[in-house]
Enzyme design. Structure first.
Site, short mmCIF file in Angstrom:
data_model
loop_
_atom_site.label_atom_id
_atom_site.label_comp_id
_atom_site.label_asym_id
_atom_site.label_seq_id
_atom_site.Cartn_x
_atom_site.Cartn_y
_atom_site.Cartn_z
N PRO A 194 0.81 -1.22 0.00
CA PRO A 194 0.00 0.00 0.00
C PRO A 194 0.85 1.26 0.00
O PRO A 194 1.61 1.52 0.93
CB PRO A 194 -0.80 -0.10 1.29
CG PRO A 194 -0.59 -1.49 1.81
CD PRO A 194 0.71 -1.95 1.25
N GLU A 195 0.72 2.02 -1.06
CA GLU A 195 1.34 3.34 -1.12
C GLU A 195 0.19 4.33 -1.19
O GLU A 195 -0.96 3.96 -0.99
CB GLU A 195 2.27 3.44 -2.34
CG GLU A 195 3.37 2.37 -2.33
CD GLU A 195 4.31 2.46 -3.53
OE1 GLU A 195 4.48 3.56 -4.06
OE2 GLU A 195 4.85 1.42 -3.92
#
Length: 277
Positions: A2-3
DNA sequence: CTTACATCCTGATTGC
DNA sequence: TGCAATCAGGATGTAA
């Protein structure tokens, strides 16, 4: 992983379902996340209404009634899903359902994280900005002060690889390994270049490449994002639009040169030796 | 201040 | 086939 785009997608999806809901109770199955969840956590969130969802860098902020907020980070493998508490989607292992919030609509908000690199903590909303997690973060890469002048000033004299600079949350907040690679491809700059040696025009191209890459990823609901109630674990659409990340040995879509992988700052990096100089 | 690197953790993949 | 070693990586803490 997750960015920013994954967290932004999560925020938008969750907002539809949980805003206005009240947390009836919370259950902590495994408090040992990156930092241990506080002993009074369950009691402290119970009875509070979910007022608003926000995002800062890769952090998800859930504002609750009574002036407190949940600060969440998915780490490497975390996920927050809205679902029937009795139902565990295929892609999720019930052993890693560490925290469950029972909502007043009968469903639950579940934090699942196999690697436990994530974070979930409760703090007064007014203390968010000064928290250890958020205080030192750099500007948001979209719609903030992240421009060529700022990047030039920050990069001056720095020997670190430009890719490390882009992933440094104090420099610009929200970019991780995947999008750093994609941004540098779009900008035509090799990830190994020393930040202080880049020309102004190259820094400008990096800044100009950033928002479109992140926006496209958000539009595609991220790269590895799994929909919050879909049990299929369908990946985000952007995974099919990656130009270099994970494509070592495959031909560049632009020039057909074989994509290379190398290690930059202990992280795998991918680039096209022809398109990126 | 800057840089380098180990550490946390589990699951998937690779190697023998 | 089976098991061990390796890799993946965001943030952080320590050392140089």
């Amino acid at each position: 992983m997750p960015e920013l785009p994954e967290v932004e997608s999560l925020k938008r999806l969750l907002a539809r379902s949980i805003i206005g809901r009240t947390i009836v109770s919370a259950r902590i199955n495994e408090p040992r996340l990156r930092r241990a969840v506080a002993a009074d956590f369950a009691a402290a969130v119970s009875g509070r209404r979910i007022e608003k969802l926000r995002r800062r860098a890769k952090y998800l902020i859930i504002d609750l009634s009574g002036g407190v907020s949940l600060l969440g980070h998915l780490g490497m493998s975390g996920s927050l899903t809205y679902r029937d508490a009795r139902f565990v989607p295929d892609k999720f292992d019930a052993r890693h359902d560490h925290i469950q919030f029972q909502l007043d609509d009968g469903n639950a908000l579940v934090y699942n994280d196999p690697r436990r690199f994530g974070l979930l903590k409760l703090l007064p909303t007014v203390e968010l900005e000064s928290s250890v997690e958020l205080a030192a973060l750099g500007p948001e890469p979209i719609g903030d002060s992240f421009d060529a002048a700022y990047l030039a000033k920050t990069a001056r004299g720095r020997k670190a690889a430009i890719k490390n600079l882009l992933m440094d949350q104090r420099v610009v907040a929200g970019i991780g390994n995947i999008y750093a690679a994609e941004i540098l491809f779009r900008a035509g700059v090799r990830p190994t270049r020393r930040a202080g040696r880049l020309k102004r025009i190259e820094l400008e191209r990096i800044v100009e490449a950033t928002a479109p890459i992140l926006r496209a990823a958000i539009d595609g609901r991220g790269t590895t994002f799994r929909t919050y109630r879909d049990s299929s674990g369908r990946p985000g659409d952007f995974v099919t639009r990656l130009q270099v990340y994970g494509r070592a040995g495959e031909p560049c879509y632009t020039c057909s040169t074989t994509i290379r992988s190398t290690t930059v700052g202990q992280r795998s990096s991918f680039y096209c030796p022809t398109c990126q100089r």
